[in-house]
Design a protein around this motif. Structure first.
Motif, PDB file in Angstrom:
ATOM      1  N   SER A  32      47.797  -3.020 -21.163  1.00 26.71           N
ATOM      2  CA  SER A  32      48.607  -4.212 -20.897  1.00 26.71           C
ATOM      3  C   SER A  32      49.849  -4.202 -21.766  1.00 26.71           C
ATOM      4  O   SER A  32      49.937  -3.474 -22.763  1.00 26.71           O
ATOM      5  CB  SER A  32      47.793  -5.481 -21.167  1.00 26.71           C
ATOM      6  N   VAL A  33      50.820  -5.002 -21.365  1.00 23.77           N
ATOM      7  CA  VAL A  33      51.959  -5.336 -22.216  1.00 23.77           C
ATOM      8  C   VAL A  33      51.792  -6.798 -22.591  1.00 23.77           C
ATOM      9  O   VAL A  33      51.627  -7.651 -21.713  1.00 23.77           O
ATOM     10  CB  VAL A  33      53.299  -5.106 -21.496  1.00 23.77           C
ATOM     11  N   VAL A  34      51.804  -7.076 -23.888  1.00 17.45           N
ATOM     12  CA  VAL A  34      51.511  -8.436 -24.350  1.00 17.45           C
ATOM     13  C   VAL A  34      52.669  -8.978 -25.166  1.00 17.45           C
ATOM     14  O   VAL A  34      53.348  -8.248 -25.889  1.00 17.45           O
ATOM     15  CB  VAL A  34      50.212  -8.486 -25.183  1.00 17.45           C
ATOM     16  N   GLN A  35      52.889 -10.270 -25.032  1.00 16.97           N
ATOM     17  CA  GLN A  35      53.847 -10.979 -25.877  1.00 16.97           C
ATOM     18  C   GLN A  35      53.076 -11.549 -27.058  1.00 16.97           C
ATOM     19  O   GLN A  35      52.044 -12.201 -26.874  1.00 16.97           O
ATOM     20  CB  GLN A  35      54.532 -12.098 -25.097  1.00 16.97           C
ATOM     21  N   VAL A  36      53.555 -11.281 -28.252  1.00 13.87           N
ATOM     22  CA  VAL A  36      52.853 -11.707 -29.468  1.00 13.87           C
ATOM     23  C   VAL A  36      53.765 -12.598 -30.294  1.00 13.87           C
ATOM     24  O   VAL A  36      54.905 -12.228 -30.601  1.00 13.87           O
ATOM     25  CB  VAL A  36      52.406 -10.494 -30.312  1.00 13.87           C
ATOM     26  N   ARG A  37      53.251 -13.769 -30.642  1.00 15.77           N
ATOM     27  CA  ARG A  37      53.992 -14.702 -31.497  1.00 15.77           C
ATOM     28  C   ARG A  37      53.475 -14.581 -32.927  1.00 15.77           C
ATOM     29  O   ARG A  37      52.261 -14.502 -33.159  1.00 15.77           O
ATOM     30  CB  ARG A  37      53.813 -16.137 -31.005  1.00 15.77           C
ATOM     31  N   PHE A  38      54.397 -14.567 -33.891  1.00 18.57           N
ATOM     32  CA  PHE A  38      54.042 -14.449 -35.304  1.00 18.57           C
ATOM     33  C   PHE A  38      54.358 -15.777 -35.995  1.00 18.57           C
ATOM     34  O   PHE A  38      55.522 -16.047 -36.341  1.00 18.57           O
ATOM     35  CB  PHE A  38      54.808 -13.294 -35.946  1.00 18.57           C
ATOM     36  N   PRO A  39      53.351 -16.633 -36.192  1.00 25.38           N
ATOM     37  CA  PRO A  39      53.598 -17.973 -36.741  1.00 25.38           C
ATOM     38  C   PRO A  39      54.298 -17.967 -38.088  1.00 25.38           C
ATOM     39  O   PRO A  39      55.098 -18.865 -38.378  1.00 25.38           O
ATOM     40  CB  PRO A  39      52.181 -18.563 -36.856  1.00 25.38           C
ATOM     41  N   SER A  40      54.018 -16.965 -38.930  1.00 25.60           N
ATOM     42  CA  SER A  40      54.578 -16.979 -40.278  1.00 25.60           C
ATOM     43  C   SER A  40      56.085 -16.774 -40.296  1.00 25.60           C
ATOM     44  O   SER A  40      56.757 -17.168 -41.250  1.00 25.60           O
ATOM     45  CB  SER A  40      53.900 -15.914 -41.146  1.00 25.60           C
ATOM     46  N   GLY A  42      57.976 -17.145 -37.136  1.00 24.08           N
ATOM     47  CA  GLY A  42      58.547 -17.841 -35.991  1.00 24.08           C
ATOM     48  C   GLY A  42      59.148 -16.936 -34.936  1.00 24.08           C
ATOM     49  O   GLY A  42      59.973 -17.381 -34.135  1.00 24.08           O
ATOM     50  N   SER A  43      58.731 -15.667 -34.908  1.00 22.73           N
ATOM     51  CA  SER A  43      59.282 -14.714 -33.947  1.00 22.73           C
ATOM     52  C   SER A  43      58.244 -14.331 -32.909  1.00 22.73           C
ATOM     53  O   SER A  43      57.033 -14.500 -33.105  1.00 22.73           O
ATOM     54  CB  SER A  43      59.770 -13.450 -34.669  1.00 22.73           C
ATOM     55  N   SER A  44      58.724 -13.776 -31.796  1.00 27.15           N
ATOM     56  CA  SER A  44      57.844 -13.338 -30.716  1.00 27.15           C
ATOM     57  C   SER A  44      58.401 -12.043 -30.127  1.00 27.15           C
ATOM     58  O   SER A  44      59.604 -11.952 -29.838  1.00 27.15           O
ATOM     59  CB  SER A  44      57.747 -14.418 -29.637  1.00 27.15           C
ATOM     60  N   PHE A  45      57.523 -11.021 -29.936  1.00 24.60           N
ATOM     61  CA  PHE A  45      57.948  -9.726 -29.419  1.00 24.60           C
ATOM     62  C   PHE A  45      56.889  -9.172 -28.471  1.00 24.60           C
ATOM     63  O   PHE A  45      55.723  -9.594 -28.501  1.00 24.60           O
ATOM     64  CB  PHE A  45      58.182  -8.732 -30.565  1.00 24.60           C
ATOM     65  N   ALA A  46      57.305  -8.200 -27.664  1.00 22.80           N
ATOM     66  CA  ALA A  46      56.400  -7.553 -26.713  1.00 22.80           C
ATOM     67  C   ALA A  46      55.842  -6.262 -27.308  1.00 22.80           C
ATOM     68  O   ALA A  46      56.566  -5.516 -27.990  1.00 22.80           O
ATOM     69  CB  ALA A  46      57.121  -7.264 -25.401  1.00 22.80           C
ATOM     70  N   TYR A  47      54.546  -5.980 -27.031  1.00 23.83           N
ATOM     71  CA  TYR A  47      53.878  -4.782 -27.532  1.00 23.83           C
ATOM     72  C   TYR A  47      53.036  -4.166 -26.426  1.00 23.83           C
ATOM     73  O   TYR A  47      52.558  -4.864 -25.519  1.00 23.83           O
ATOM     74  CB  TYR A  47      52.981  -5.121 -28.732  1.00 23.83           C
ATOM     75  N   GLU A  67      54.036  -4.955 -39.263  1.00 23.10           N
ATOM     76  CA  GLU A  67      52.715  -4.442 -39.630  1.00 23.10           C
ATOM     77  C   GLU A  67      52.095  -5.326 -40.712  1.00 23.10           C
ATOM     78  O   GLU A  67      52.740  -5.667 -41.699  1.00 23.10           O
ATOM     79  CB  GLU A  67      52.835  -3.007 -40.145  1.00 23.10           C
ATOM     80  N   GLY A  68      50.849  -5.691 -40.517  1.00 20.53           N
ATOM     81  CA  GLY A  68      50.144  -6.514 -41.491  1.00 20.53           C
ATOM     82  C   GLY A  68      50.354  -7.999 -41.340  1.00 20.53           C
ATOM     83  O   GLY A  68      49.741  -8.785 -42.064  1.00 20.53           O
ATOM     84  N   VAL A  69      51.220  -8.418 -40.411  1.00 16.28           N
ATOM     85  CA  VAL A  69      51.477  -9.844 -40.177  1.00 16.28           C
ATOM     86  C   VAL A  69      50.625 -10.313 -38.994  1.00 16.28           C
ATOM     87  O   VAL A  69      50.644  -9.701 -37.928  1.00 16.28           O
ATOM     88  CB  VAL A  69      52.972 -10.100 -39.888  1.00 16.28           C
ATOM     89  N   GLN A  70      49.914 -11.384 -39.192  1.00 17.88           N
ATOM     90  CA  GLN A  70      49.034 -11.897 -38.138  1.00 17.88           C
ATOM     91  C   GLN A  70      49.838 -12.422 -36.950  1.00 17.88           C
ATOM     92  O   GLN A  70      50.806 -13.160 -37.113  1.00 17.88           O
ATOM     93  CB  GLN A  70      48.173 -13.031 -38.705  1.00 17.88           C
ATOM     94  N   GLY A  71      49.452 -12.012 -35.749  1.00 18.94           N
ATOM     95  CA  GLY A  71      50.105 -12.466 -34.532  1.00 18.94           C
ATOM     96  C   GLY A  71      49.118 -13.062 -33.554  1.00 18.94           C
ATOM     97  O   GLY A  71      47.906 -12.821 -33.642  1.00 18.94           O
ATOM     98  N   ILE A  72      49.631 -13.833 -32.593  1.00 20.20           N
ATOM     99  CA  ILE A  72      48.792 -14.463 -31.575  1.00 20.20           C
ATOM    100  C   ILE A  72      49.346 -14.094 -30.198  1.00 20.20           C
ATOM    101  O   ILE A  72      50.541 -14.254 -29.937  1.00 20.20           O
ATOM    102  CB  ILE A  72      48.769 -15.996 -31.736  1.00 20.20           C
ATOM    103  N   VAL A  73      48.472 -13.594 -29.337  1.00 19.91           N
ATOM    104  CA  VAL A  73      48.885 -13.203 -27.990  1.00 19.91           C
ATOM    105  C   VAL A  73      49.212 -14.454 -27.176  1.00 19.91           C
ATOM    106  O   VAL A  73      48.391 -15.368 -27.073  1.00 19.91           O
ATOM    107  CB  VAL A  73      47.779 -12.394 -27.293  1.00 19.91           C
ATOM    108  N   THR A  74      50.417 -14.489 -26.606  1.00 22.17           N
ATOM    109  CA  THR A  74      50.828 -15.642 -25.799  1.00 22.17           C
ATOM    110  C   THR A  74      50.971 -15.316 -24.320  1.00 22.17           C
ATOM    111  O   THR A  74      50.929 -16.216 -23.482  1.00 22.17           O
ATOM    112  CB  THR A  74      52.168 -16.206 -26.317  1.00 22.17           C
ATOM    113  N   GLU A  75      51.156 -14.037 -23.987  1.00 24.48           N
ATOM    114  CA  GLU A  75      51.247 -13.617 -22.588  1.00 24.48           C
ATOM    115  C   GLU A  75      50.621 -12.237 -22.445  1.00 24.48           C
ATOM    116  O   GLU A  75      50.734 -11.400 -23.347  1.00 24.48           O
ATOM    117  CB  GLU A  75      52.705 -13.558 -22.106  1.00 24.48           C
TER     118      GLU A  75
END
Length: 271
Positions: A32-40, A42-47, A67-75
């Motif tokens: 899959s290609v996922v959009q990941v938001r990084f709360p710490s 405030g950015s969002s990127f595709a992986y 790397e090492g920053v917690q992210g949350i999958v949004t899409e």
């Protein structure tokens, strides 16, 4: 015993086996290609993901600059055509499924079964997997001290004061003792790992993954949380600790935040 909490009723061995078998099937990789938001930040990127079956809401870690920053999958997109060199990859996903019995212990919930909230599972909520050769550890030849005497810990007063503040704010989100090995996770500027040796109440060889070259506030906060938790265990659950020679304690807020916030089904059983 009073004040028990059970998750999803998974107490029978057969149900545990069924759950593990189901998870094995569910966790097969789905590209899959996922959009990941990084709360710490405030950015969002595709992986690009080729290791896991990811869903919206999953907690992940990635390679690259974050790397090492917690992210949350949004899409999540499973229909795509991309040039792999244009994308960094997802490297890990947190396992937030918890099944077993937990006991109330002040600000934390306590398990005496090492399969309920093991260190590596909870570590994955905060930190990516360790790479081989990533860390080196040194030990000072300091004398041990007993957990009910943290004031004997050789730490500067101003640092100890900050440790008390961390303890009071429940920054020690996880703590466990397995026979003679102690581990903890402290939420500071970022999550830090603390390790120590434990021998019938005596603490020695305490170290922290932060940059300090001296005993730090994270270590002192862990000592205070350890004292509180062991005092609670001695008062209410002494026999269970003696039988298991193990306990793990997780912050109530962290447990509910990571395991229940995004659930639309299932149940909690209170006794």
């Amino acid at each position: 015993m009073k004040y028990k909490i059970g998750f999803n009723g998974y107490e029978e061995e057969q149900k545990q086996e069924d759950l593990r078998a189901l998870q094995t099937v569910e966790n097969k990789p789905v590209n899959s290609v996922v959009q990941v938001r990084f709360p710490s930040c405030g950015s969002s990127f595709a992986y690009y993901n080729d290791r896991f079956d990811l869903s919206v809401g999953d907690i992940v870690f990635v390679e690259g600059k974050l790397e090492g920053v917690q992210g949350i999958v949004t899409e999540v997109s499973r229909s795509f055509r991309i040039k792999l060199s244009d994308y960094k990859r997802v490297v890990s996903v947190a396992d937030t499924k918890v099944a077993g019995r937990l006991y109330f212990g002040g600000s934390h919930l306590i398990a005496f079964d090492e399969k309920v909230i093991p260190y590596e599972k909870v570590r994955g909520w905060f930190l990516p997997p360790e790479s081989d050769g990533e860390f080196a550890v040194g030990r000072d030849d300091e004398e041990g001290f007993f957990f009910d005497e943290p004031e004997l810990f050789k730490i500067r007063p101003e640092i100890a004061k900050r440790g008390v503040d961390y303890y009071n704010r429940n920054k020690v989100v996880y703590l466990c003792v397995d026979v003679e090995n102690g581990r903890a996770i402290v939420e500071g500027t970022k999550p830090y790992e603390v390790s120590f040796d434990y021998d019938d109440g005596e603490i020695s060889n305490i170290t922290c993954g932060c940059f300090c070259s001296y005993h730090c506030k994270h270590e002192f906060a862990v000592l205070l949380q350890l004292r509180e938790t062991l005092e609670h265990i001695e008062k209410f659950y002494d026999r269970m600790f003696e039988e298991s020679d193990y306990f793990a304690a997780v912050s109530k807020g962290v447990l509910f935040s990571y395991t229940m916030n995004d659930r639309d089904e299932g149940s909690v059983v209170l006794e």
